[in-house]
Write an enzyme that holds these catalytic residues in place. Structure first.
Site, PDB file in Angstrom:
ATOM      1  N   HIS A 122       0.840  -1.200   0.000  1.00 38.09           N
ATOM      2  CA  HIS A 122       0.000   0.000   0.000  1.00 38.09           C
ATOM      3  C   HIS A 122       0.872   1.245   0.000  1.00 38.09           C
ATOM      4  O   HIS A 122       2.044   1.215   0.391  1.00 38.09           O
ATOM      5  CB  HIS A 122      -0.947   0.024   1.203  1.00 38.09           C
ATOM      6  CG  HIS A 122      -0.272   0.323   2.518  1.00 38.09           C
ATOM      7  ND1 HIS A 122      -0.156   1.592   3.024  1.00 38.09           N
ATOM      8  CD2 HIS A 122       0.327  -0.490   3.422  1.00 38.09           C
ATOM      9  CE1 HIS A 122       0.480   1.557   4.181  1.00 38.09           C
ATOM     10  NE2 HIS A 122       0.794   0.295   4.445  1.00 38.09           N
ATOM     11  N   CYS A 123       0.279   2.349  -0.487  1.00 36.60           N
ATOM     12  CA  CYS A 123       0.937   3.656  -0.400  1.00 36.60           C
ATOM     13  C   CYS A 123       0.104   4.514   0.540  1.00 36.60           C
ATOM     14  O   CYS A 123      -0.589   3.985   1.409  1.00 36.60           O
ATOM     15  CB  CYS A 123       1.071   4.288  -1.792  1.00 36.60           C
ATOM     16  SG  CYS A 123      -0.501   4.613  -2.613  1.00 36.60           S
ATOM     17  N   ALA A 124       0.132   5.830   0.361  1.00 38.48           N
ATOM     18  CA  ALA A 124      -0.567   6.715   1.300  1.00 38.48           C
ATOM     19  C   ALA A 124      -2.081   6.588   1.209  1.00 38.48           C
ATOM     20  O   ALA A 124      -2.782   6.773   2.201  1.00 38.48           O
ATOM     21  CB  ALA A 124      -0.154   8.165   1.051  1.00 38.48           C
ATOM     22  N   ARG A 139      -3.712   4.138  -1.385  1.00 41.01           N
ATOM     23  CA  ARG A 139      -4.179   3.014  -2.205  1.00 41.01           C
ATOM     24  C   ARG A 139      -3.600   1.677  -1.768  1.00 41.01           C
ATOM     25  O   ARG A 139      -2.443   1.587  -1.392  1.00 41.01           O
ATOM     26  CB  ARG A 139      -3.818   3.254  -3.681  1.00 41.01           C
ATOM     27  CG  ARG A 139      -4.690   4.270  -4.371  1.00 41.01           C
ATOM     28  CD  ARG A 139      -4.037   4.749  -5.655  1.00 41.01           C
ATOM     29  NE  ARG A 139      -3.043   5.789  -5.385  1.00 41.01           N
ATOM     30  CZ  ARG A 139      -2.313   6.375  -6.314  1.00 41.01           C
ATOM     31  NH1 ARG A 139      -2.441   6.013  -7.575  1.00 41.01           N
ATOM     32  NH2 ARG A 139      -1.456   7.324  -5.998  1.00 41.01           N
TER      33      ARG A 139
END
Length: 469
Positions: A27-29, A31
């Site tokens: 995951h990113c910030a 998504r």
């Protein structure tokens, strides 16, 4: 509809084809990023109907499910607890880094370093905004105070809140770089702290002339790197690679002693005498270029950045802006870039809102209206990929609205006290007397995009033609 995070995690796993179809998940910030073995097994409509999911799309070989800041961390944690792991973390990183062209991979890696740092910079920006609000003469007057009568200890307290993250920024960057590139994060943070050690002349003091740099070998001028980002990033990258190389060659019995000793000794020597001077100069050139663009008169800079920003977002390389915003805040104490990109984001929200209100399709309305609200909270992916870009013209009208709002923001000199939050949450960065202009810039951006989309950018007839093509 499921609203428990564990149930949502289970629903996502099932909808993407089950655990056996998941190659890797990260995951990113905002998504959840899933790589699958068979794209055909994904039930895309089911995914988009899951509670808290704000949209989903394929990009750079990843199925990206938009959940939003904070929520994505909670859902990812539940997925991990369910035992889902399509590969080891190292294999996952390699798989991810092999997606896209070299430029996309480089920018994605850059983003991986900066994303974990952003929350503390957001907090710092909010502290600056709140301090700016309370330091206004009118607000001070409510408490019977003036700027001259504020207790010195209170000012010291506010400085601790607002200055700490930036004073030790190289330590945060070096820590994150070591983490991303496979080194020991604790070595990274110590290396970063060495770059801002109080024994070195403070970079800000050198900059304003109240201190002189130390001269080595009669040629190299050295000071602290409080105002630098790129040297810490490069030192972190090289330091992590050096640590790995040393660890492979040092006998296991001596690893605990020699590896950190050699890594820190070699890297601080390189950082102070080579990396710092060279990349500090590169960093200054980049910042000069950015400031030149931001200083273009008559609002032209805002027009250009506001129009093109969301185009860059859909390429996935927008993480490079994190570096620019950090530098602006560190060197100027303000972030004019934030005000301009806020207009670009508000414009996409306005375009999606127009589609949602104009369409007679219940399904599209149910997608467009929540997507618009999400964009007003600063998350544009659902609005862009689910609505505006899908039908073409609304996205273009959003670009025009972004240019209009950015033009106004640049014309009046708007500049936030922080970064990473925009539109409605971003109001907290403009409490220092700029709030009315900030609201007006957002209204202009969203209003222009809304009006153009309503009049020229969308019709249900055109929607049917696009969907049947």
């Amino acid at each position: 509809m499921k609203n428990n995070n564990r149930e949502i995690a289970e629903a996502i796993i099932a909808a993407v084809g089950g655990e056996t179809n998941i190659k890797s998940i990260a995951h990113c910030a905002t998504r959840l990023r899933i790589m699958v073995y068979d794209e055909e097994k994904i039930e895309k409509e089911t995914v988009e109907g899951i509670d808290k999911v704000k949209g989903a799309y394929f990009h750079s070989g990843q199925y990206q499910i938009i959940l939003g800041t904070g929520t994505v961390n909670q859902i990812y944690e539940k997925i991990e607890k369910l035992g889902v792991s399509g590969s080891t973390k190292e294999d996952q990183k390699k798989e991810k880094n092999n997606q896209g062209n070299w430029f996309q991979r480089m920018i994605r890696t850059f983003g991986d370093v900066f994303v974990p740092i952003i929350p503390v910079l957001v907090a710092t920006g909010l502290f600056m905004g709140v301090r700016g609000l309370f330091m206004q003469d009118q607000v001070l007057g409510w408490f019977g105070l003036t700027a001259e009568t504020i207790p010195e200890n209170f000012l010291l307290f506010t400085e601790i809140l607002t200055d700490t993250a930036f004073a030790f920024l190289p330590a945060l960057i070096a820590w994150s770089a070591f983490r991303v590139f496979g080194g020991s994060p604790v070595i990274g943070i110590v290396l970063g702290l060495m770059l801002v050690n109080p024994a070195l002349p403070n970079a800000w003091a050198v900059g304003d002339g109240s201190a002189d740099p130390i001269t080595f070998f009669g040629l190299i001028e050295v000071s602290g790197y409080q105002s630098s980002v790129l040297p810490a990033f490069i030192a972190g990258f090289l330091g992590a690679k050096l640590e790995i190389a040393i660890r492979k060659r040092v006998p296991e019995a001596l690893d605990l002693i020699l590896t950190p000793f050699l890594t820190l000794f070699i890297m601080i020597t390189l950082a102070l005498f080579v990396i710092g001077p060279v990349f500090g100069a590169v960093e200054q050139i980049v910042m000069t270029g950015v400031l030149f663009l931001l200083d273009v008169p008559f609002g032209i800079s805002g027009l250009i950045i506001g129009f093109f920003h969301q185009l860059i977002v859909i390429t996935g390389v927008h993480h490079i802006f994190n570096f620019l915003e950090v530098q602006l805040l560190d060197q100027l104490g303000a972030n004019p870039f934030n005000a301009i990109i806020t207009a670009a984001i508000a414009a996409q929200a306005g375009a999606a809102l127009a589609v949602g209100l104009k369409t007679r399709s219940k399904k599209l309305k149910a997608l467009a209206l929540p997507s618009s609200f999400s964009a007003f909270l600063g998350i544009t992916e659902p609005a862009i990929f689910g609505v505006n870009l899908r039908y073409g013209k609304p996205f273009v009208m959003g670009l025009i609205g972004g240019g209009a709002g950015g033009f106004f923001a640049s014309l009046v000199g708007l500049a936030g006290t922080g970064m990473a939050i925009t539109v409605l949450p971003g109001t907290l960065l403009y409490l220092n007397g700029q709030i009315l202009f900030y609201i007006l810039a957002n209204i202009i951006a969203a209003g222009v995009a809304f009006g153009l989309t309503w009049l020229f950018g969308y019709s249900d007839k055109k929607k049917e033609e696009i969907e049947q093509a």
